[in-house]
Design a protein around this motif. Sequence first.
Motif, PDB file in Angstrom:
ATOM      1  N   ASP A  10      20.957  -5.774  -4.773  1.00 17.85           N
ATOM      2  CA  ASP A  10      21.896  -4.884  -5.453  1.00 17.85           C
ATOM      3  C   ASP A  10      21.168  -4.206  -6.611  1.00 17.85           C
ATOM      4  OD1 ASP A  10      24.305  -3.602  -5.850  1.00 17.85           O
ATOM      5  OD2 ASP A  10      25.201  -5.257  -6.978  1.00 17.85           O
ATOM      6  N   PHE A  11      21.643  -3.047  -6.990  1.00 17.06           N
ATOM      7  CA  PHE A  11      21.000  -2.312  -8.071  1.00 17.06           C
ATOM      8  C   PHE A  11      21.958  -1.286  -8.641  1.00 17.06           C
ATOM      9  CE2 PHE A  11      19.970  -0.203  -4.059  1.00 17.06           C
ATOM     10  CZ  PHE A  11      20.368   1.110  -4.306  1.00 17.06           C
ATOM     11  N   THR A  12      21.658  -0.860  -9.852  1.00 12.04           N
ATOM     12  CA  THR A  12      22.352   0.249 -10.497  1.00 12.04           C
ATOM     13  C   THR A  12      21.288   1.188 -11.033  1.00 12.04           C
ATOM     14  OG1 THR A  12      24.214  -1.170 -11.116  1.00 12.04           O
ATOM     15  CG2 THR A  12      23.961   0.910 -12.336  1.00 12.04           C
ATOM     16  N   LEU A  25      24.842  -0.108  -5.757  1.00 11.37           N
ATOM     17  CA  LEU A  25      24.918  -0.299  -4.310  1.00 11.37           C
ATOM     18  C   LEU A  25      26.161  -1.082  -3.905  1.00 11.37           C
ATOM     19  CD1 LEU A  25      23.664   0.069  -1.498  1.00 11.37           C
ATOM     20  CD2 LEU A  25      22.405  -2.061  -1.893  1.00 11.37           C
ATOM     21  N   SER A  26      26.430  -2.208  -4.549  1.00  9.02           N
ATOM     22  CA  SER A  26      27.562  -3.045  -4.144  1.00  9.02           C
ATOM     23  C   SER A  26      28.906  -2.329  -4.290  1.00  9.02           C
ATOM     24  CB  SER A  26      27.565  -4.360  -4.940  1.00  9.02           C
ATOM     25  OG  SER A  26      27.632  -4.100  -6.329  1.00  9.02           O
ATOM     26  N   ASP A  27      28.983  -1.336  -5.158  1.00  6.20           N
ATOM     27  CA  ASP A  27      30.210  -0.553  -5.315  1.00  6.20           C
ATOM     28  C   ASP A  27      30.347   0.526  -4.252  1.00  6.20           C
ATOM     29  OD1 ASP A  27      30.783  -2.040  -7.551  1.00  6.20           O
ATOM     30  OD2 ASP A  27      30.148  -0.483  -8.982  1.00  6.20           O
ATOM     31  N   ARG A  98      11.338   1.762 -11.796  1.00  2.53           N
ATOM     32  CA  ARG A  98      10.582   1.128 -10.698  1.00  2.53           C
ATOM     33  C   ARG A  98      11.132  -0.242 -10.300  1.00  2.53           C
ATOM     34  NH1 ARG A  98       8.409   5.533 -12.937  1.00  2.53           N
ATOM     35  NH2 ARG A  98       6.472   6.286 -12.031  1.00  2.53           N
ATOM     36  N   GLU A  99      12.410  -0.467 -10.543  1.00  2.40           N
ATOM     37  CA  GLU A  99      13.036  -1.741 -10.187  1.00  2.40           C
ATOM     38  C   GLU A  99      13.323  -1.839  -8.690  1.00  2.40           C
ATOM     39  OE1 GLU A  99      16.386  -1.642 -12.821  1.00  2.40           O
ATOM     40  OE2 GLU A  99      15.197  -2.312 -14.541  1.00  2.40           O
ATOM     41  N   LEU A 100      13.724  -0.734  -8.068  1.00  5.33           N
ATOM     42  CA  LEU A 100      14.035  -0.758  -6.636  1.00  5.33           C
ATOM     43  C   LEU A 100      12.787  -0.927  -5.796  1.00  5.33           C
ATOM     44  CD1 LEU A 100      16.658   0.567  -7.797  1.00  5.33           C
ATOM     45  CD2 LEU A 100      16.822   1.706  -5.608  1.00  5.33           C
ATOM     46  N   ILE A 101      11.730  -0.196  -6.142  1.00  2.00           N
ATOM     47  CA  ILE A 101      10.519  -0.315  -5.328  1.00  2.00           C
ATOM     48  C   ILE A 101       9.947  -1.727  -5.413  1.00  2.00           C
ATOM     49  CG2 ILE A 101       9.965   2.140  -5.287  1.00  2.00           C
ATOM     50  CD1 ILE A 101       7.829   1.641  -7.446  1.00  2.00           C
ATOM     51  N   GLU A 102      10.185  -2.390  -6.543  1.00  2.00           N
ATOM     52  CA  GLU A 102       9.754  -3.783  -6.665  1.00  2.00           C
ATOM     53  C   GLU A 102      10.677  -4.696  -5.857  1.00  2.00           C
ATOM     54  OE1 GLU A 102       9.286  -7.098 -10.135  1.00  2.00           O
ATOM     55  OE2 GLU A 102       8.475  -5.096 -10.535  1.00  2.00           O
ATOM     56  N   ALA A 103      11.989  -4.539  -6.016  1.00  6.68           N
ATOM     57  CA  ALA A 103      12.949  -5.407  -5.331  1.00  6.68           C
ATOM     58  C   ALA A 103      12.868  -5.274  -3.811  1.00  6.68           C
ATOM     59  CB  ALA A 103      14.368  -5.094  -5.806  1.00  6.68           C
ATOM     60  N   TYR A 104      12.598  -4.060  -3.330  1.00  2.00           N
ATOM     61  CA  TYR A 104      12.524  -3.820  -1.886  1.00  2.00           C
ATOM     62  C   TYR A 104      11.099  -3.983  -1.350  1.00  2.00           C
ATOM     63  CZ  TYR A 104      17.395  -2.480  -1.529  1.00  2.00           C
ATOM     64  OH  TYR A 104      18.768  -2.506  -1.521  1.00  2.00           O
ATOM     65  N   ASP A 128      28.516  -5.209   4.842  1.00  2.01           N
ATOM     66  CA  ASP A 128      28.418  -6.543   4.245  1.00  2.01           C
ATOM     67  C   ASP A 128      27.244  -6.659   3.280  1.00  2.01           C
ATOM     68  OD1 ASP A 128      30.630  -7.549   5.675  1.00  2.01           O
ATOM     69  OD2 ASP A 128      29.365  -7.909   7.432  1.00  2.01           O
ATOM     70  N   GLY A 129      26.511  -5.566   3.102  1.00  2.08           N
ATOM     71  CA  GLY A 129      25.369  -5.579   2.186  1.00  2.08           C
ATOM     72  C   GLY A 129      24.110  -6.166   2.791  1.00  2.08           C
ATOM     73  N   ARG A 130      24.034  -6.190   4.115  1.00  2.00           N
ATOM     74  CA  ARG A 130      22.842  -6.716   4.787  1.00  2.00           C
ATOM     75  C   ARG A 130      21.983  -5.574   5.319  1.00  2.00           C
ATOM     76  NH1 ARG A 130      26.162 -10.869   5.862  1.00  2.00           N
ATOM     77  NH2 ARG A 130      27.029 -10.201   7.837  1.00  2.00           N
ATOM     78  N   ILE A 131      20.697  -5.829   5.333  1.00  2.00           N
ATOM     79  CA  ILE A 131      19.748  -4.868   5.897  1.00  2.00           C
ATOM     80  C   ILE A 131      19.813  -4.990   7.418  1.00  2.00           C
ATOM     81  CG2 ILE A 131      17.305  -4.217   6.064  1.00  2.00           C
ATOM     82  CD1 ILE A 131      18.415  -3.778   3.255  1.00  2.00           C
ATOM     83  N   THR A 132      20.105  -3.876   8.079  1.00  2.00           N
ATOM     84  CA  THR A 132      20.159  -3.885   9.545  1.00  2.00           C
ATOM     85  C   THR A 132      18.981  -3.139  10.153  1.00  2.00           C
ATOM     86  OG1 THR A 132      21.536  -1.893   9.635  1.00  2.00           O
ATOM     87  CG2 THR A 132      22.676  -4.037   9.547  1.00  2.00           C
ATOM     88  N   TYR A 133      18.202  -2.465   9.303  1.00  2.00           N
ATOM     89  CA  TYR A 133      17.020  -1.733   9.769  1.00  2.00           C
ATOM     90  C   TYR A 133      16.067  -1.638   8.596  1.00  2.00           C
ATOM     91  CZ  TYR A 133      14.132   2.192  11.418  1.00  2.00           C
ATOM     92  OH  TYR A 133      13.079   3.000  11.796  1.00  2.00           O
ATOM     93  N   ALA A 134      14.794  -1.884   8.843  1.00  2.00           N
ATOM     94  CA  ALA A 134      13.769  -1.778   7.800  1.00  2.00           C
ATOM     95  C   ALA A 134      12.512  -1.170   8.409  1.00  2.00           C
ATOM     96  CB  ALA A 134      13.457  -3.154   7.213  1.00  2.00           C
ATOM     97  N   TRP A 135      11.999  -0.138   7.760  1.00  2.00           N
ATOM     98  CA  TRP A 135      10.755   0.505   8.201  1.00  2.00           C
ATOM     99  C   TRP A 135       9.976   0.896   6.961  1.00  2.00           C
ATOM    100  CZ3 TRP A 135       9.020   5.419   6.957  1.00  2.00           C
ATOM    101  CH2 TRP A 135       7.850   5.820   7.609  1.00  2.00           C
TER     102      TRP A 135
END
Length: 157
Positions: A10-12, A25-27, A98-104, A128-135
């Motif tokens: 999650d992030f803001t 994201l969660s909102d 640069r918080e998202l690039i670190e978290a992801y 549900d907040g789950r990753i269903t695809y990652a590339w």
Amino acid sequence: MIDTGDDAPDFTVPLANGDVESFTLSDRLDEAPIVLAFFPAAFTNTCTTEMCTFRDRLASFEDVGGTVYGVSVDLPYTLNEFRERNDLNFGLLSDERRELIEAYGVIDRWEPRDIRVAKRAVFVVDADGRITYAWVGDTPKQEPDYEAVHGAAVDAA
């Protein structure tokens, strides 16, 4: 790196959508499937091509109830200018801290000044907040498989 089946961090962050608003994201999970398209830098050739390709295909994501967001480390004001110049019809998220690039797990370092930017990457997040695809691209100039991203959005809908 975050992978398929993981919970999306999650992030803001600031959302550049013509104005500058806050995006959490969660909102926004009611907008799922959510496509997070990370790109290194606004106004560069491949990044412009990628974001314009998502622009041109946006209706196909909206048809399944999906939403696309571009994500880069550019400031929100830069991203608004990038949106305007390229007639982008979706929001861009500013990861200026640069918080998202670190978290992801998608940090790329541009030498010789060790500038941290996003690797070109795409994640699809379901309701549900789950990753269903990652590339994650192997090179900065490699574009995603847009059909695979769309297919993942359809599957997550």
